[in-house]
Design an enzyme around this catalytic site. Structure first.
Site, PDB file in Angstrom:
ATOM      1  N   SER A   1      66.367  53.848  40.986  1.00  0.00           N
ATOM      2  CA  SER A   1      66.743  54.243  39.633  1.00  0.00           C
ATOM      3  C   SER A   1      66.083  55.538  39.177  1.00  0.00           C
ATOM      4  O   SER A   1      66.720  56.355  38.510  1.00  0.00           O
ATOM      5  CB  SER A   1      66.487  53.102  38.636  1.00  0.00           C
ATOM      6  OG  SER A   1      65.354  52.374  39.011  1.00  0.00           O
TER       7      SER A   1
ATOM      8  N   MET B   1      70.916  43.446  52.041  1.00  0.00           N
ATOM      9  CA  MET B   1      70.573  42.130  51.457  1.00  0.00           C
ATOM     10  C   MET B   1      71.632  41.108  51.839  1.00  0.00           C
ATOM     11  O   MET B   1      72.820  41.436  51.917  1.00  0.00           O
ATOM     12  CB  MET B   1      70.518  42.245  49.931  1.00  0.00           C
ATOM     13  CG  MET B   1      69.560  43.309  49.438  1.00  0.00           C
ATOM     14  SD  MET B   1      69.434  43.284  47.646  1.00  0.00           S
ATOM     15  CE  MET B   1      68.421  44.757  47.388  1.00  0.00           C
TER      16      MET B   1
ATOM     17  N   HIS C   1      67.088  55.801  52.110  1.00  0.00           N
ATOM     18  CA  HIS C   1      66.699  54.388  52.208  1.00  0.00           C
ATOM     19  C   HIS C   1      67.915  53.498  51.933  1.00  0.00           C
ATOM     20  O   HIS C   1      68.582  53.640  50.910  1.00  0.00           O
ATOM     21  CB  HIS C   1      65.586  54.120  51.190  1.00  0.00           C
ATOM     22  CG  HIS C   1      64.975  52.758  51.265  1.00  0.00           C
ATOM     23  ND1 HIS C   1      64.005  52.417  52.194  1.00  0.00           N
ATOM     24  CD2 HIS C   1      65.181  51.646  50.519  1.00  0.00           C
ATOM     25  CE1 HIS C   1      63.641  51.157  51.994  1.00  0.00           C
ATOM     26  NE2 HIS C   1      64.352  50.658  50.987  1.00  0.00           N
TER      27      HIS C   1
ATOM     28  N   MET D   1      66.600  42.986  54.107  1.00  0.00           N
ATOM     29  CA  MET D   1      66.149  41.841  53.309  1.00  0.00           C
ATOM     30  C   MET D   1      67.068  40.695  53.686  1.00  0.00           C
ATOM     31  O   MET D   1      67.929  40.256  52.908  1.00  0.00           O
ATOM     32  CB  MET D   1      66.198  42.190  51.822  1.00  0.00           C
ATOM     33  CG  MET D   1      65.064  43.126  51.415  1.00  0.00           C
ATOM     34  SD  MET D   1      65.404  44.014  49.894  1.00  0.00           S
ATOM     35  CE  MET D   1      66.349  45.384  50.575  1.00  0.00           C
TER      36      MET D   1
ATOM     37  N   MET E   1      56.086  46.143  49.176  1.00  0.00           N
ATOM     38  CA  MET E   1      57.005  45.929  48.052  1.00  0.00           C
ATOM     39  C   MET E   1      56.205  45.879  46.749  1.00  0.00           C
ATOM     40  O   MET E   1      55.233  45.128  46.642  1.00  0.00           O
ATOM     41  CB  MET E   1      57.772  44.606  48.219  1.00  0.00           C
ATOM     42  CG  MET E   1      58.709  44.536  49.411  1.00  0.00           C
ATOM     43  SD  MET E   1      59.989  45.802  49.479  1.00  0.00           S
ATOM     44  CE  MET E   1      60.842  45.575  47.916  1.00  0.00           C
TER      45      MET E   1
ATOM     46  N   GLY F   1      65.316  42.434  45.888  1.00  0.00           N
ATOM     47  CA  GLY F   1      66.624  41.887  45.531  1.00  0.00           C
ATOM     48  C   GLY F   1      67.416  42.785  44.606  1.00  0.00           C
ATOM     49  O   GLY F   1      68.640  42.816  44.693  1.00  0.00           O
TER      50      GLY F   1
ATOM     51  N   ASP G   1      57.986  50.467  47.895  1.00  0.00           N
ATOM     52  CA  ASP G   1      59.365  50.190  47.508  1.00  0.00           C
ATOM     53  C   ASP G   1      59.411  49.323  46.260  1.00  0.00           C
ATOM     54  O   ASP G   1      59.012  48.162  46.298  1.00  0.00           O
ATOM     55  CB  ASP G   1      60.089  49.494  48.669  1.00  0.00           C
ATOM     56  CG  ASP G   1      61.588  49.420  48.471  1.00  0.00           C
ATOM     57  OD1 ASP G   1      62.091  49.871  47.428  1.00  0.00           O
ATOM     58  OD2 ASP G   1      62.260  48.885  49.386  1.00  0.00           O
TER      59      ASP G   1
ATOM     60  N   ASP H   1      69.260  49.649  51.608  1.00  0.00           N
ATOM     61  CA  ASP H   1      68.810  48.282  51.330  1.00  0.00           C
ATOM     62  C   ASP H   1      69.872  47.265  51.723  1.00  0.00           C
ATOM     63  O   ASP H   1      70.902  47.132  51.067  1.00  0.00           O
ATOM     64  CB  ASP H   1      68.491  48.143  49.838  1.00  0.00           C
ATOM     65  CG  ASP H   1      67.172  48.801  49.480  1.00  0.00           C
ATOM     66  OD1 ASP H   1      66.169  48.484  50.133  1.00  0.00           O
ATOM     67  OD2 ASP H   1      67.154  49.639  48.549  1.00  0.00           O
TER      68      ASP H   1
ATOM     69  N   SER I   1      66.780  55.335  47.326  1.00  0.00           N
ATOM     70  CA  SER I   1      67.521  54.132  47.727  1.00  0.00           C
ATOM     71  C   SER I   1      68.944  54.234  47.207  1.00  0.00           C
ATOM     72  O   SER I   1      69.165  54.308  45.991  1.00  0.00           O
ATOM     73  CB  SER I   1      66.866  52.878  47.155  1.00  0.00           C
ATOM     74  OG  SER I   1      67.792  51.807  47.258  1.00  0.00           O
TER      75      SER I   1
ATOM     76  N   HIS J   1      66.241  49.024  55.425  1.00  0.00           N
ATOM     77  CA  HIS J   1      65.353  47.947  54.976  1.00  0.00           C
ATOM     78  C   HIS J   1      66.145  46.644  54.952  1.00  0.00           C
ATOM     79  O   HIS J   1      67.014  46.462  54.106  1.00  0.00           O
ATOM     80  CB  HIS J   1      64.843  48.325  53.558  1.00  0.00           C
ATOM     81  CG  HIS J   1      63.980  47.293  52.911  1.00  0.00           C
ATOM     82  ND1 HIS J   1      63.676  47.334  51.555  1.00  0.00           N
ATOM     83  CD2 HIS J   1      63.347  46.202  53.396  1.00  0.00           C
ATOM     84  CE1 HIS J   1      62.888  46.313  51.254  1.00  0.00           C
ATOM     85  NE2 HIS J   1      62.678  45.607  52.346  1.00  0.00           N
TER      86      HIS J   1
HETATM   87  C1  DX5 Z   1      64.489  46.279  46.071  1.00  0.00           C
HETATM   88  C2  DX5 Z   1      64.902  47.348  47.052  1.00  0.00           C
HETATM   89  C3  DX5 Z   1      64.505  48.711  46.597  1.00  0.00           C
HETATM   90  C4  DX5 Z   1      65.136  49.118  45.322  1.00  0.00           C
HETATM   91  C5  DX5 Z   1      64.255  50.111  44.622  1.00  0.00           C
HETATM   92  O1  DX5 Z   1      64.866  45.035  46.549  1.00  0.00           O
HETATM   93  O2  DX5 Z   1      64.319  47.126  48.308  1.00  0.00           O
HETATM   94  O3  DX5 Z   1      64.686  49.694  47.597  1.00  0.00           O
HETATM   95  O4  DX5 Z   1      66.398  49.631  45.454  1.00  0.00           O
HETATM   96  O5  DX5 Z   1      64.839  50.370  43.408  1.00  0.00           O
HETATM   97  P1  DX5 Z   1      64.038  50.946  42.161  1.00  0.00           P
HETATM   98  O6  DX5 Z   1      63.442  52.245  42.602  1.00  0.00           O
HETATM   99  O7  DX5 Z   1      65.089  51.101  41.128  1.00  0.00           O
HETATM  100  O8  DX5 Z   1      62.993  49.939  41.812  1.00  0.00           O
HETATM  101 ZN    ZN Z   2      64.217  48.823  49.941  1.00  0.00          ZN
END
Ligand code: DX5
Ligand code: ZN
Length: 224
Positions: free
Chosen positions: A199, A41, A37, A72, A141, A146, A176, A39, A12, A70
């Site tokens: 991370s 938001m 990936h 959100m 999830m 977030g 995820d 994200d 991600s 993805h």
């Molecule tokens: C969370 C995201 C994830 C996130 C995962 O809201 O959808 O894709 O970045 O991050 P890690 O692997 O650090 O939990």
């Molecule tokens: Zn994600």
């Protein structure tokens, strides 16, 4: 994209250097990322804000593998064409984002993308039971969406239930949130094939020390 259930790592870029997305994408792909990936938001469906269609379109030429977007966000439908135009290969919407997930998945496929449906930790597997024939991916999830860097919430029972429900259908199970070498084997054994990791992939590395990304991904793969 041909379908298989082999293990795929999807870093991600939420954990990448936001001033250097192109180079970060090239670095993780160099080091063996299977998918990228992204994200998205909206500060409304989730309490954080990232990027929208113009940014995703700018990422596109750097992604040689699969751009896995993805969403959100809520609502979703009004933005589907913009993400198709931005070049998303897979577009995933949350089942909790509105009352019409069936219509949303049809519209995503209709716009020429693979359709994904995501489930928050509090949402049961059964919420997607009647859309499995029009979905290409179910995203489970394992954190409340977030933010990156949160700890893993055990959803292995949900993954097992989905694997059973999916049967022979060509539907990926993606995990995820909080994926690392300790948690990855649990979800892999339960039937997941795509592991998103932010991370755990980017930790300790940079575009100039990209071998660390490679080492981090290898640690996840070996643990599985
Ligand atoms: C969370 C995201 C994830 C996130 C995962 O809201 O959808 O894709 O970045 O991050 P890690 O692997 O650090 O939990
Ligand atoms: Zn994600």
């Amino acid at each position: 994209m041909t379908f298989d259930r082999s293990l795929k790592i999807a870093p991600s870029i939420l954990s990448a250097d936001f001033a250097n997305f192109g180079a970060e994408i090239r670095a993780i792909e160099d080091q063996g990322a299977d998918w990228v990936h992204v994200d998205v938001m909206d500060g409304h469906f989730v309490p954080n804000l990232t990027f929208g269609p113009p940014a995703v379109k700018a990422f596109r030429p750097h992604v040689k593998t699969v751009m896995d977007v993805h969403l959100m966000i809520s609502p979703v439908d009004a933005y589907i064409d913009a993400y198709a135009d931005a070049g998303a290969d897979i577009l995933t919407a949350h089942v909790e984002a509105g009352p019409h997930i069936h219509r949303t998945l049809q519209a995503i496929r209709g716009a020429g993308m693979k359709a994904g449906v995501a489930l928050n930790p509090g949402t049961p597997a059964e919420a997607v039971a009647h859309v499995l024939d029009i979905a290409d991916l179910v995203c489970v999830m394992t954190v409340n969406p977030g933010f990156g860097g949160q700890s893993f919430i055990d959803m292995t029972a949900k993954v097992r239930a989905l694997r059973e429900m999916i049967g022979d259908r060509e539907v990926h199970i993606e995990i995820d949130g909080g994926v690392d070498p300790t948690t990855a084997p649990l979800v892999r054994a339960a039937g997941a094939d795509v592991l998103v990791a932010g991370s755990a992939v980017f930790r300790g590395g940079s575009v100039d020390a990209r071998h660390v990304y490679g080492r981090n991904m290898a640690a996840i793969r070996e643990a599985c």
